[in-house]
Design a protein around this motif. Structure first.
Motif, mmCIF file in Angstrom:
data_model
loop_
_atom_site.group_PDB
_atom_site.id
_atom_site.type_symbol
_atom_site.label_atom_id
_atom_site.label_comp_id
_atom_site.label_asym_id
_atom_site.label_seq_id
_atom_site.Cartn_x
_atom_site.Cartn_y
_atom_site.Cartn_z
ATOM 1 N N SER A 15 0.849 -1.188 0.000
ATOM 2 C CA SER A 15 0.000 0.000 0.000
ATOM 3 C C SER A 15 0.888 1.241 0.000
ATOM 4 O O SER A 15 2.093 1.166 0.257
ATOM 5 C CB SER A 15 -0.906 0.001 1.238
ATOM 6 N N GLY A 16 0.296 2.389 -0.288
ATOM 7 C CA GLY A 16 1.042 3.639 -0.297
ATOM 8 C C GLY A 16 1.633 3.955 1.069
ATOM 9 O O GLY A 16 2.756 4.453 1.171
ATOM 10 N N VAL A 17 0.884 3.663 2.134
ATOM 11 C CA VAL A 17 1.371 3.911 3.494
ATOM 12 C C VAL A 17 2.557 3.008 3.798
ATOM 13 O O VAL A 17 3.554 3.457 4.368
ATOM 14 C CB VAL A 17 0.243 3.703 4.535
ATOM 15 N N GLU A 18 2.468 1.742 3.406
ATOM 16 C CA GLU A 18 3.575 0.811 3.637
ATOM 17 C C GLU A 18 4.819 1.240 2.868
ATOM 18 O O GLU A 18 5.931 1.212 3.397
ATOM 19 C CB GLU A 18 3.177 -0.604 3.218
ATOM 20 N N ARG A 19 4.634 1.653 1.625
ATOM 21 C CA ARG A 19 5.764 2.071 0.794
ATOM 22 C C ARG A 19 6.436 3.319 1.366
ATOM 23 O O ARG A 19 7.654 3.385 1.492
ATOM 24 C CB ARG A 19 5.273 2.319 -0.636
ATOM 25 N N LEU A 20 5.622 4.321 1.765
ATOM 26 C CA LEU A 20 6.166 5.538 2.358
ATOM 27 C C LEU A 20 6.822 5.233 3.700
ATOM 28 O O LEU A 20 7.911 5.726 3.998
ATOM 29 C CB LEU A 20 5.069 6.588 2.523
ATOM 30 N N GLY A 21 6.188 4.404 4.523
ATOM 31 C CA GLY A 21 6.764 4.022 5.809
ATOM 32 C C GLY A 21 8.100 3.326 5.656
ATOM 33 O O GLY A 21 9.040 3.572 6.411
ATOM 34 N N LEU A 22 8.213 2.472 4.653
ATOM 35 C CA LEU A 22 9.465 1.766 4.387
ATOM 36 C C LEU A 22 10.547 2.752 3.949
ATOM 37 O O LEU A 22 11.690 2.664 4.388
ATOM 38 C CB LEU A 22 9.246 0.694 3.323
ATOM 39 N N ARG A 23 10.180 3.713 3.105
ATOM 40 C CA ARG A 23 11.153 4.714 2.650
ATOM 41 C C ARG A 23 11.638 5.577 3.808
ATOM 42 O O ARG A 23 12.834 5.809 3.973
ATOM 43 C CB ARG A 23 10.538 5.593 1.561
ATOM 44 N N TRP A 38 19.536 12.828 12.761
ATOM 45 C CA TRP A 38 18.470 13.552 12.076
ATOM 46 C C TRP A 38 18.375 13.087 10.631
ATOM 47 O O TRP A 38 19.328 12.546 10.073
ATOM 48 C CB TRP A 38 18.650 15.068 12.147
ATOM 49 N N ALA A 39 17.193 13.279 10.046
ATOM 50 C CA ALA A 39 16.967 12.945 8.647
ATOM 51 C C ALA A 39 15.916 13.897 8.105
ATOM 52 O O ALA A 39 14.991 14.288 8.819
ATOM 53 C CB ALA A 39 16.487 11.501 8.501
ATOM 54 N N THR A 40 16.069 14.282 6.856
ATOM 55 C CA THR A 40 15.081 15.119 6.195
ATOM 56 C C THR A 40 14.326 14.277 5.182
ATOM 57 O O THR A 40 14.931 13.616 4.337
ATOM 58 C CB THR A 40 15.744 16.325 5.498
ATOM 59 N N ILE A 41 13.010 14.289 5.303
ATOM 60 C CA ILE A 41 12.138 13.492 4.459
ATOM 61 C C ILE A 41 11.534 14.399 3.387
ATOM 62 O O ILE A 41 10.950 15.434 3.708
ATOM 63 C CB ILE A 41 11.000 12.848 5.279
ATOM 64 N N HIS A 42 11.677 13.998 2.136
ATOM 65 C CA HIS A 42 11.105 14.739 1.015
ATOM 66 C C HIS A 42 9.856 14.009 0.544
ATOM 67 O O HIS A 42 9.870 12.787 0.394
ATOM 68 C CB HIS A 42 12.100 14.827 -0.148
ATOM 69 N N ARG A 43 8.808 14.756 0.302
ATOM 70 C CA ARG A 43 7.584 14.162 -0.219
ATOM 71 C C ARG A 43 7.738 13.996 -1.730
ATOM 72 O O ARG A 43 8.070 14.938 -2.446
ATOM 73 C CB ARG A 43 6.392 15.045 0.094
ATOM 74 N N LEU A 44 7.488 12.783 -2.215
ATOM 75 C CA LEU A 44 7.580 12.500 -3.637
ATOM 76 C C LEU A 44 6.225 12.736 -4.309
ATOM 77 O O LEU A 44 5.184 12.759 -3.644
ATOM 78 C CB LEU A 44 8.026 11.051 -3.862
ATOM 79 N N ASP A 45 6.241 12.878 -5.612
ATOM 80 C CA ASP A 45 5.009 13.124 -6.365
ATOM 81 C C ASP A 45 3.985 12.008 -6.194
ATOM 82 O O ASP A 45 2.787 12.255 -6.242
ATOM 83 C CB ASP A 45 5.324 13.299 -7.856
ATOM 84 N N ASN A 46 4.454 10.775 -6.003
ATOM 85 C CA ASN A 46 3.523 9.654 -5.875
ATOM 86 C C ASN A 46 3.098 9.379 -4.424
ATOM 87 O O ASN A 46 2.407 8.401 -4.163
ATOM 88 C CB ASN A 46 4.095 8.390 -6.527
ATOM 89 N N ARG A 50 -3.361 11.314 1.804
ATOM 90 C CA ARG A 50 -3.768 10.465 2.928
ATOM 91 C C ARG A 50 -2.579 9.713 3.503
ATOM 92 O O ARG A 50 -2.380 9.666 4.715
ATOM 93 C CB ARG A 50 -4.847 9.479 2.475
ATOM 94 N N GLU A 51 -1.754 9.141 2.634
ATOM 95 C CA GLU A 51 -0.594 8.375 3.078
ATOM 96 C C GLU A 51 0.409 9.270 3.799
ATOM 97 O O GLU A 51 0.930 8.916 4.859
ATOM 98 C CB GLU A 51 0.097 7.682 1.899
ATOM 99 N N TRP A 52 0.668 10.445 3.225
ATOM 100 C CA TRP A 52 1.616 11.388 3.822
ATOM 101 C C TRP A 52 1.140 11.803 5.218
ATOM 102 O O TRP A 52 1.908 11.779 6.178
ATOM 103 C CB TRP A 52 1.786 12.605 2.913
ATOM 104 N N GLU A 53 -0.135 12.184 5.325
ATOM 105 C CA GLU A 53 -0.689 12.619 6.613
ATOM 106 C C GLU A 53 -0.645 11.495 7.642
ATOM 107 O O GLU A 53 -0.334 11.723 8.809
ATOM 108 C CB GLU A 53 -2.120 13.129 6.444
ATOM 109 N N GLU A 54 -0.937 10.273 7.218
ATOM 110 C CA GLU A 54 -0.928 9.142 8.152
ATOM 111 C C GLU A 54 0.475 8.867 8.689
ATOM 112 O O GLU A 54 0.672 8.715 9.902
ATOM 113 C CB GLU A 54 -1.489 7.891 7.486
ATOM 114 N N VAL A 55 1.458 8.823 7.815
ATOM 115 C CA VAL A 55 2.830 8.535 8.247
ATOM 116 C C VAL A 55 3.378 9.687 9.092
ATOM 117 O O VAL A 55 4.007 9.461 10.132
ATOM 118 C CB VAL A 55 3.740 8.221 7.042
ATOM 119 N N MET A 56 3.124 10.930 8.693
ATOM 120 C CA MET A 56 3.596 12.077 9.485
ATOM 121 C C MET A 56 2.907 12.102 10.851
ATOM 122 O O MET A 56 3.529 12.433 11.861
ATOM 123 C CB MET A 56 3.353 13.395 8.744
#
Length: 102
Positions: A15-23, A38-46, A50-56
């Motif tokens: 799922s998108g959440v799993e993929r983003l969480g893994l990244r 520390w790490a800086t996370i960049h939001r990708l176009d894909n 919903r996935e971004w908000e859930e992981v953040m």
């Protein structure tokens, strides 16, 4: 000739959440990020909204992680060293090996 598609019978797509969480997990666990803490996370176009908000949201609720939402829409995560990270490295002297009997 027609192209054949190989489909694995038991394989499920992430799922998108799993993929983003893994990244994000991969970025946090990278040796340089672990050294700097520390790490800086960049939001990708894909990355969907919903996935971004859930992981953040999950990251912001995690104890020990400070999250900063930057003006350029990146997210910086910072954390303190754990007790295991702060232990001094002990040097162990190895005994001389006996020569082989042959």
């Amino acid at each position: 000739m027609a192209k054949r598609q190989v489909v694995s019978a038991g394989r499920q797509e992430m799922s998108g959440v799993e993929r983003l969480g893994l990244r994000v997990s991969s970025m946090i666990n990278h040796p340089i990020a672990q050294e700097r803490r520390w790490a800086t996370i960049h939001r990708l176009d894909n990355d969907g909204d919903r996935e971004w908000e859930e992981v953040m949201g999950l990251l912001s609720e995690t104890d020990g992680i400070d999250i900063t939402f930057n003006d350029d829409e990146t997210v910086t995560l910072r954390w303190e060293a754990s007790a295991d990270d702060e232990r001094p490295i002990e040097m162990v002297e190895l005994a001389e090996e006996e020569p082989a009997p042959f």
